[in-house]
Design a protein around this motif. Structure first.
Motif: not given
Length: 112
Positions: A13, A15, A45, A76, A87, A89, A92
Motif C-alpha cells: 500500500h 501512502d 469499509d 486499501e 476500503r 482511502r 488520506e
C-alpha cells in the motif's frame, strides 16, 4: 512460504503523501477504476470483496485495476481467508489532493 503468505506479501500500500499528481490522474483516468471507486464510496469499509464488483473486464484485468488503485494510495485491501476486502482511502487521499476525489465520485457514469 505458503500461498497465503505470498498473497499477503503482494499487498503493498502506497501512502498518498508519496503519490504524484500525475500518478493520481493516471489512475483516475480509467473508467473501470473510477467505477470501482464509486462503488466503494457507497459501501462500509472492508465489506466489499474484489469478486463482487460488476466489471466489464477479465479477472486478471480487474486485479490489475485494483493494484493500480492500491499503488496510487486510493485503495486499501486486506485478506480475510480466501477473500480480499477493500476500503476507499478517502480521508488520506483527500488530505493529499483536496477536492480531486469528490470530482471523480460525483461524475455521472457514462451511458451507452
Amino acid at each position: 512460504m505458503t500461498t497465503r503468505a505470498r498473497r499477503a506479501d503482494s499487498l503493498r500500500h502506497t501512502d498518498p503523501v508519496d503519490v504524484s499528481l500525475q500518478a493520481a490522474l493516471d489512475a483516475l483516468a480509467d473508467p473501470v477504476r473510477r467505477s470501482i471507486l464509486r462503488t466503494l464510496a457507497g459501501e462500509p469499509d472492508f465489506t466489499r470483496t474484489c469478486g463482487t464488483f460488476d466489471l466489464p473486464v477479465s479477472k486478471a484485468t480487474a486485479s490489475h485495476h485494483f493494484a493500480v488503485l492500491r499503488a496510487c494510495g486510493l485503495l486499501e485491501q486486506v485478506d480475510q481467508g480466501s477473500r480480499r476486502l477493500n476500503r476507499l482511502r478517502r480521508a488520506e487521499f483527500d488530505a493529499r489532493f483536496p477536492g480531486l476525489l469528490p470530482l471523480v465520485l460525483d461524475e455521472d457514469e457514462p451511458t451507452e
